[in-house]
Enzyme design. Sequence first.
Site, PDB file in Angstrom:
ATOM      1  N   PRO A  65     -60.829   1.734 -68.878  1.00  0.00           N
ATOM      2  CA  PRO A  65     -60.179   2.017 -67.603  1.00  0.00           C
ATOM      3  C   PRO A  65     -59.155   3.138 -67.735  1.00  0.00           C
ATOM      4  O   PRO A  65     -58.727   3.473 -68.837  1.00  0.00           O
ATOM      5  CB  PRO A  65     -59.489   0.690 -67.265  1.00  0.00           C
ATOM      6  N   CYS A  66     -58.763   3.681 -66.594  1.00  0.00           N
ATOM      7  CA  CYS A  66     -57.724   4.698 -66.554  1.00  0.00           C
ATOM      8  C   CYS A  66     -56.437   4.106 -67.130  1.00  0.00           C
ATOM      9  O   CYS A  66     -56.147   2.960 -66.841  1.00  0.00           O
ATOM     10  CB  CYS A  66     -57.500   5.110 -65.109  1.00  0.00           C
ATOM     11  N   PRO A  67     -55.611   4.791 -67.878  1.00  0.00           N
ATOM     12  CA  PRO A  67     -55.744   6.205 -68.253  1.00  0.00           C
ATOM     13  C   PRO A  67     -56.382   6.412 -69.621  1.00  0.00           C
ATOM     14  O   PRO A  67     -56.169   7.448 -70.237  1.00  0.00           O
ATOM     15  CB  PRO A  67     -54.284   6.645 -68.290  1.00  0.00           C
ATOM     16  N   GLY A  68     -57.182   5.444 -70.065  1.00  0.00           N
ATOM     17  CA  GLY A  68     -57.760   5.506 -71.414  1.00  0.00           C
ATOM     18  C   GLY A  68     -58.491   6.802 -71.734  1.00  0.00           C
ATOM     19  O   GLY A  68     -58.191   7.429 -72.762  1.00  0.00           O
ATOM     20  N   ARG A 127     -48.960  10.756 -62.230  1.00  0.00           N
ATOM     21  CA  ARG A 127     -48.282   9.871 -61.285  1.00  0.00           C
ATOM     22  C   ARG A 127     -47.224   9.092 -62.071  1.00  0.00           C
ATOM     23  O   ARG A 127     -47.168   9.177 -63.294  1.00  0.00           O
ATOM     24  CB  ARG A 127     -49.276   8.932 -60.607  1.00  0.00           C
TER      25      ARG A 127
END
Lengths: 79, 392
Positions: A16-19, B190
């Site tokens: 998943p982000c920010p991986g 962000r």
Amino acid sequence: MATVNIDRSIDARGMPCPGPLMSLIGAIREGEVGTVIEVLSSDEGSKTDIPAWVAKAGHELVEVVPEEGFTRFIVRKAR
Amino acid sequence: MPAKVVVLGGGVGGTLVANLLAKELGRDGKVSVVDPTGMHHYQPGYLYVALGQANGRWLVRDERTLLRREVDLVIEQATKVDPEKGLVHLERGGTLEYDYLVFATGARLVPDQVPGLRQGSYEFYSLEGAQRLREALRRFRGGRLLVGIAGVPYKCPPAPVEFVFMVEEYLRRRGIRDRSEVTLLSPLNRAFTIESASKVIQPIMEQRGIKLVTFFNVEEVDPSAGTVSSLEGEKLEYDLLVLVPPHRGQQVVIDSGLGDASGWLPTDRFTLQVEGQDRIFAIGDATNLPISKSGSTAHFEAPVVASRIASLVRGTAPNENYGGRVMCFLETGNRKATVLRFDYEHPPAPPQPNLIWHSAKWLFNRLYWETVPQGRLPEKLPMPVPTGRSES
């Protein structure tokens, strides 16, 4: 497919982000100038995050290739 | 013969898993906790120490007082694990045999990974660091206060955001806000890793006049020039710099040949078994799982590991899985907080910050010692399922 030689490939699919972006940043830190890094990401956010980071950090986004269920980003460390 | 279970680390996860297993196994198991200091720190409290709202005594207790009587506490540094022989090697030369092993070894701070960081910045990720920062804030007479993150992953992802909100309030109370500039340096584009949380946080930062610099991955600190540089090529001047130091897994993980390059344990996201190891589990900050490194994560993982080990000891099929549940409070100052509740399938949908969640965090801070380590908080308490759409 890219015509450049890939020096390092990071399979961040399923991460998943920010991986995926953080994996790319880690590889940029470690690599020499000119190193070409490929990141495979299935995270939607990578489509905006990775090109935006590459632009800000002054590297080169060689190619963005949409694949089945993921995207292939090819980045050259420029400085 | 009772099964021998060794738990490395006496933090939230290690203490809870040991207590749950000792209770569950009774005479069928012998549980030992190995911890280098034998002292248990409530790390979320460091933030309050830095801001002068709490003293350090409240945050540290003797681990012995938190463990069930039948759990052995071994105050020793584990130096190496030998999975073939089922042995833990200890610093003073002894060994401990195990049938099942749990790594609850946490993360360590490695400030020297970033040149100049140790000399040029403050942190609130250790008790000593928080006490030093408290003194630096007391001496601060206004100027540029920069708060950033010097490496990912790091513990308690909301903490730097909480700190900027709370320090902004602190400066207002001291009457020096108008002479100060408060800036958050984010490694991403962000304010926070999770987009839905950033959407709540960023408008409040704007209202409070807190600046946000995005894509700032800290590369170097120059204490004599008073500047911090990023991998992206920016250089910013500061009067007071607060950086979350880079984190790595523990040396025992690396020396046992079980970790990745940064010392995190490759761990199955559902069973919490260390990859390729049938009898070794990992919880909390020690894993390589792409979820928050936080006490909350360890708290929700511990019952899964305890249940799986108990099943293995009894010869039944383990059936508990970890679903990725995490719950974190996020203070936004002015006696308000929001909450992030999520799991592998559901990203958080944080409510607008309010007094209720601030009070809930306050209450949790005070109840921690009597509830969490002993397993007295119901881990399976039904919580409203977050309804946020999947976002990056």
